[in-house]
Design a protein around this motif. Sequence first.
Motif, PDB file in Angstrom:
ATOM      1  N   LEU A 320      -0.357   3.182  92.276  1.00 13.36           N
ATOM      2  CA  LEU A 320      -1.581   3.029  91.473  1.00 13.36           C
ATOM      3  C   LEU A 320      -2.116   4.328  90.875  1.00 13.36           C
ATOM      4  O   LEU A 320      -3.006   4.286  90.030  1.00 13.36           O
ATOM      5  CB  LEU A 320      -2.688   2.339  92.289  1.00 13.36           C
ATOM      6  CG  LEU A 320      -2.387   0.901  92.716  1.00 13.36           C
ATOM      7  CD1 LEU A 320      -3.503   0.358  93.605  1.00 13.36           C
ATOM      8  CD2 LEU A 320      -2.230   0.001  91.495  1.00 13.36           C
ATOM      9  N   ALA A 323      -1.494   4.096  87.201  1.00 10.49           N
ATOM     10  CA  ALA A 323      -2.382   3.118  86.562  1.00 10.49           C
ATOM     11  C   ALA A 323      -3.733   3.752  86.252  1.00 10.49           C
ATOM     12  O   ALA A 323      -4.291   3.580  85.163  1.00 10.49           O
ATOM     13  CB  ALA A 323      -2.559   1.895  87.460  1.00 10.49           C
ATOM     14  N   GLU A 324      -4.257   4.518  87.209  1.00 11.60           N
ATOM     15  CA  GLU A 324      -5.542   5.193  86.990  1.00 11.60           C
ATOM     16  C   GLU A 324      -5.425   6.294  85.942  1.00 11.60           C
ATOM     17  O   GLU A 324      -6.323   6.487  85.121  1.00 11.60           O
ATOM     18  CB  GLU A 324      -6.064   5.765  88.304  1.00 11.60           C
ATOM     19  CG  GLU A 324      -6.563   4.712  89.268  1.00 11.60           C
ATOM     20  CD  GLU A 324      -7.672   3.863  88.640  1.00 11.60           C
ATOM     21  OE1 GLU A 324      -8.695   4.458  88.221  1.00 11.60           O
ATOM     22  OE2 GLU A 324      -7.504   2.643  88.541  1.00 11.60           O
ATOM     23  N   ARG A 327      -5.292   4.643  82.586  1.00 14.68           N
ATOM     24  CA  ARG A 327      -6.625   4.111  82.253  1.00 14.68           C
ATOM     25  C   ARG A 327      -7.482   5.185  81.596  1.00 14.68           C
ATOM     26  O   ARG A 327      -8.142   4.945  80.580  1.00 14.68           O
ATOM     27  CB  ARG A 327      -7.317   3.570  83.508  1.00 14.68           C
ATOM     28  CG  ARG A 327      -8.747   3.072  83.242  1.00 14.68           C
ATOM     29  CD  ARG A 327      -9.392   2.540  84.491  1.00 14.68           C
ATOM     30  NE  ARG A 327      -9.587   3.568  85.505  1.00 14.68           N
ATOM     31  CZ  ARG A 327     -10.622   4.431  85.508  1.00 14.68           C
ATOM     32  NH1 ARG A 327     -11.528   4.395  84.545  1.00 14.68           N
ATOM     33  NH2 ARG A 327     -10.732   5.324  86.478  1.00 14.68           N
ATOM     34  N   GLU A 360      -0.231   0.710  81.599  1.00 13.96           N
ATOM     35  CA  GLU A 360      -1.196   0.616  82.699  1.00 13.96           C
ATOM     36  C   GLU A 360      -1.001  -0.685  83.474  1.00 13.96           C
ATOM     37  O   GLU A 360      -0.997  -0.695  84.712  1.00 13.96           O
ATOM     38  CB  GLU A 360      -2.630   0.686  82.173  1.00 13.96           C
ATOM     39  CG  GLU A 360      -3.656   0.580  83.286  1.00 13.96           C
ATOM     40  CD  GLU A 360      -5.092   0.470  82.798  1.00 13.96           C
ATOM     41  OE1 GLU A 360      -5.961   0.096  83.614  1.00 13.96           O
ATOM     42  OE2 GLU A 360      -5.355   0.744  81.615  1.00 13.96           O
ATOM     43  N   ARG A 364      -0.238  -1.216  87.453  1.00 12.53           N
ATOM     44  CA  ARG A 364      -1.312  -1.824  88.238  1.00 12.53           C
ATOM     45  C   ARG A 364      -0.906  -3.156  88.859  1.00 12.53           C
ATOM     46  O   ARG A 364      -1.340  -3.506  89.952  1.00 12.53           O
ATOM     47  CB  ARG A 364      -2.554  -2.021  87.357  1.00 12.53           C
ATOM     48  CG  ARG A 364      -3.820  -2.274  88.153  1.00 12.53           C
ATOM     49  CD  ARG A 364      -5.052  -2.292  87.266  1.00 12.53           C
ATOM     50  NE  ARG A 364      -5.324  -1.029  86.613  1.00 12.53           N
ATOM     51  CZ  ARG A 364      -5.867   0.024  87.207  1.00 12.53           C
ATOM     52  NH1 ARG A 364      -6.178  -0.011  88.500  1.00 12.53           N
ATOM     53  NH2 ARG A 364      -6.092   1.133  86.528  1.00 12.53           N
ATOM     54  N   HIS A 365      -0.052  -3.897  88.176  1.00 12.10           N
ATOM     55  CA  HIS A 365       0.226  -5.260  88.642  1.00 12.10           C
ATOM     56  C   HIS A 365       1.707  -5.593  88.817  1.00 12.10           C
ATOM     57  O   HIS A 365       2.027  -6.551  89.518  1.00 12.10           O
ATOM     58  CB  HIS A 365      -0.371  -6.277  87.671  1.00 12.10           C
ATOM     59  CG  HIS A 365      -1.849  -6.157  87.506  1.00 12.10           C
ATOM     60  ND1 HIS A 365      -2.735  -6.314  88.549  1.00 12.10           N
ATOM     61  CD2 HIS A 365      -2.606  -5.876  86.419  1.00 12.10           C
ATOM     62  CE1 HIS A 365      -3.969  -6.150  88.116  1.00 12.10           C
ATOM     63  NE2 HIS A 365      -3.915  -5.872  86.833  1.00 12.10           N
TER      64      HIS A 365
END
Length: 404
Positions: A320, A323-324, A327, A360, A364-365
């Motif tokens: 993650l 992902a951050e 973002r 992202e 994230r997923h």
Amino acid sequence: MGLQAVLQKIVRSGDLTVKLPGGGQIRLGDGTGPALVCRVTSAAWAARIAAKPGLGVGEAYMDGGLVLEQGGIDEFIDLVGENAKYKVSKRGGLKKWLRRTLREANDRVAARKNVAHHYDLSYDLYRRFLDEDMQYSCAYFARPDMTLEEAQVAKKRHIAAKLCLEPGQSVVEIGCGWGGLALTLVEEAGVEVDAITLSVEQLKVAKARAEAKGLAHKARFSLTDYRDLQGTYDRVLSVAMFEAVGRPNYQEYFDGVARLMKDDGVALIHSIGRPEGGAVTNAWIDKYIFPGGYSPALSEVMPAIEKAGLLVTDVEILRLHYAETIRHWRERFAKVRSEIAELYDERFCRMWEFYLGISEQSFRHRRQFIFQIQLAKRVDVVPITRDYIGETERAMGKPARKVA
């Protein structure tokens, strides 16, 4: 297979209404999440999306063939990513393997061309949404409230700690970006760095930064392919470059890492990874963003490391964090979108919105992550517990020494 049939197979969750060129519409998903409405602008675009959804959706958004009428691009990308597990599978093992091998061959000419495609874009583009040090790789969020600048500093110190650096040591950095990490290692750890890139634009900026700091004699940058590196070094470092190597070249790459390392040397490889092997790069990303790239599973990397005679002394998975990082990049990009449209155009902005958004979402997923592999030739060259990493990071947080 028509567009309606393809979309019904792929979009099973969420709430998406697709308006078709002939005036009809399709309601897709299970009704969960925000209600999204998009319009396909022509029969030609409908056919392109149906034939190759993985490529066609991004192209349609980028070129105006798919227009969002309700909901934003972020919500649309979340829906696309959530439904990726339902994508239509196509057979063709041998043909698929051959195509993948040719695409990832990345000889010297292809490697330079692929790097130029992405990294030789305008410096004025990247400086508008990256941190002050121009770090274009995953930051390290040691605390969730960190700013992007703080997290990028933490990333550089985390890497430096794993290299077990001592003043005066020699470091080779394979893939140096705009020079920020090499300059940090020189300034904060007192080492000398030979750093390489295949990007003409990045080289120009990195050299100028080293000259401006008076460090050109300790942070040396060159336009060099990793296969052409000579000599031996105390430390070997590669951050966010391994994704461009390609599976056919993994053995040559790690043989090269071993050749560059002194017998008591340490290497650190930082790369995007995935939890399973045998995957393929997203077709749209491969065509428009990172041609020839591939993010490997550890199972695809370890055999080459073993055959090169290297020991894995530490592996860390950063979940993650990217992902951050993305973002922050995406939010900063959105704030200066009008400026970027003046540098390029609206089509370019839509392409990068889609790129940052699906990137992202993937971290994230969809289980992509960053791995950091520490390597050595001897079992005794790094401490036998990991306590030294945090201790070194804290020590690097103190005021830096002046580098002569």
